[in-house]
Design a protein around this motif. Structure first.
Motif, short mmCIF file in Angstrom:
data_model
loop_
_atom_site.label_atom_id
_atom_site.label_comp_id
_atom_site.label_asym_id
_atom_site.label_seq_id
_atom_site.Cartn_x
_atom_site.Cartn_y
_atom_site.Cartn_z
N SER A 2 36.13 -17.11 -1.75
CA SER A 2 36.30 -18.49 -2.21
C SER A 2 37.26 -19.29 -1.34
O SER A 2 37.13 -20.52 -1.24
CB SER A 2 36.80 -18.51 -3.66
OG SER A 2 38.02 -17.80 -3.77
N GLU A 3 38.23 -18.63 -0.72
CA GLU A 3 39.25 -19.33 0.06
C GLU A 3 39.52 -18.59 1.37
O GLU A 3 40.58 -17.98 1.55
CB GLU A 3 40.55 -19.45 -0.74
CG GLU A 3 40.39 -20.21 -2.06
CD GLU A 3 41.69 -20.29 -2.82
OE1 GLU A 3 42.63 -20.95 -2.33
OE2 GLU A 3 41.79 -19.67 -3.89
N PRO A 4 38.58 -18.64 2.32
CA PRO A 4 38.71 -17.83 3.54
C PRO A 4 39.86 -18.23 4.45
O PRO A 4 40.23 -17.45 5.34
CB PRO A 4 37.36 -18.03 4.23
CG PRO A 4 36.82 -19.31 3.65
CD PRO A 4 37.31 -19.36 2.26
N ALA A 5 40.44 -19.41 4.25
CA ALA A 5 41.54 -19.84 5.11
C ALA A 5 42.90 -19.71 4.42
O ALA A 5 43.89 -20.26 4.91
CB ALA A 5 41.32 -21.28 5.56
N SER A 6 42.95 -19.00 3.32
CA SER A 6 44.18 -18.95 2.52
C SER A 6 44.97 -17.68 2.79
O SER A 6 44.68 -16.91 3.70
CB SER A 6 43.83 -19.07 1.04
OG SER A 6 42.97 -18.01 0.67
N SER A 7 45.98 -17.45 1.96
CA SER A 7 46.84 -16.28 2.07
C SER A 7 47.04 -15.65 0.70
O SER A 7 46.83 -16.30 -0.34
CB SER A 7 48.20 -16.67 2.66
OG SER A 7 48.06 -17.18 3.96
N LEU A 8 47.47 -14.40 0.72
CA LEU A 8 47.69 -13.63 -0.50
C LEU A 8 49.06 -12.98 -0.44
O LEU A 8 49.45 -12.42 0.59
CB LEU A 8 46.62 -12.53 -0.59
CG LEU A 8 46.73 -11.54 -1.75
CD1 LEU A 8 46.31 -12.22 -3.06
CD2 LEU A 8 45.84 -10.31 -1.49
N VAL A 9 49.79 -13.06 -1.53
CA VAL A 9 51.07 -12.34 -1.65
C VAL A 9 50.83 -11.06 -2.44
O VAL A 9 50.13 -11.07 -3.46
CB VAL A 9 52.13 -13.21 -2.34
CG1 VAL A 9 53.39 -12.39 -2.65
CG2 VAL A 9 52.49 -14.41 -1.47
#
Length: 215
Positions: A104-111
């Protein structure tokens, strides 16, 4: 006339709580729980304390776990199992989160944070995010001169390299981070380390005392 309206701040990134480990050192069943994240700490599951610490800072909260269906349903959070077989370690949980987010958010980040760290700092996500904006790479927390490899912010774009590493049997988190030129953000570790983790019954007793002192 130039537009002087302040820009809207970006929403906080989603957080994945890593609860997929085997936790052999603590013997959770002897403490009345099926898995370490559910071991009681001050009358509540260990993972509940992590959720409390991270919720005010996070976007969506997810749990990585390989437990039987329903084990974590009481927390009303999505549960993601590993996408690589054989319990290869925390990097498998990171990969599961990144692959989920990429849909859903291929340009995002995950913590990511472990399920056994009940004293996480309240500025964790803000500081990791700021350092990522400056560097564009993976950012890990550190304290007392020690890097905490799975308390980190991961760009979704590293997921292909991570899957390749895991499928090749390269499971060490630190080596993978070094290959990505990961950077760190340091917190004060004394007198109480905000990244203290509960691995043993002795650690659990220490955490009980820290919580009691806060009350």
């Amino acid at each position: 006339m130039a537009n002087t309206r302040p820009s809207t701040p970006a929403p906080p990134p989603p957080v994945l709580i890593l609860a997929g480990g085997l936790g052999r050192r603590i013997d959770a069943p002897a403490l009345g729980a099926p898995e370490k994240p559910l071991v009681p700490l001050a009358g509540r599951p260990l993972i509940a304390h992590v959720i409390d610490r991270i919720r005010p800072q996070a976007g969506q909260i997810l749990i990585n776990a390989n437990a039987p269906a329903g084990t974590y349903e009481g927390f009303a959070l999505p549960v993601l199992p590993d996408t690589v077989a054989g319990h290869p370690g925390p990097l498998a949980g990171v990969l599961a989160g990144l692959e989920h987010l990429a849909r859903s958010e291929p340009a995002s980040s995950l913590v990511t944070v472990p399920a056994d760290t009940p004293f996480l700092p309240d500025d964790l996500i803000a500081r990791l995010t700021q350092r990522h904006l400056e560097t564009g790479t993976v950012v890990c927390a550190a304290s007392g001169g020690q890097r905490h490899p799975v308390i980190a912010l991961w760009p979704v774009t590293v997921r292909a390299a991570l899957r390749q590493s895991l499928e090749a049997g390269r499971l060490k988190v630190g080596l993978f981070l070094d290959g990505l030129n990961a950077v760190t953000v340091a917190w004060e570790g004394h007198p109480d380390d905000p990244f203290f983790n509960v691995n043993t019954p002795e650690d659990l007793a220490i955490a009980e005392k820290r919580l009691a002192a806060r009350r």
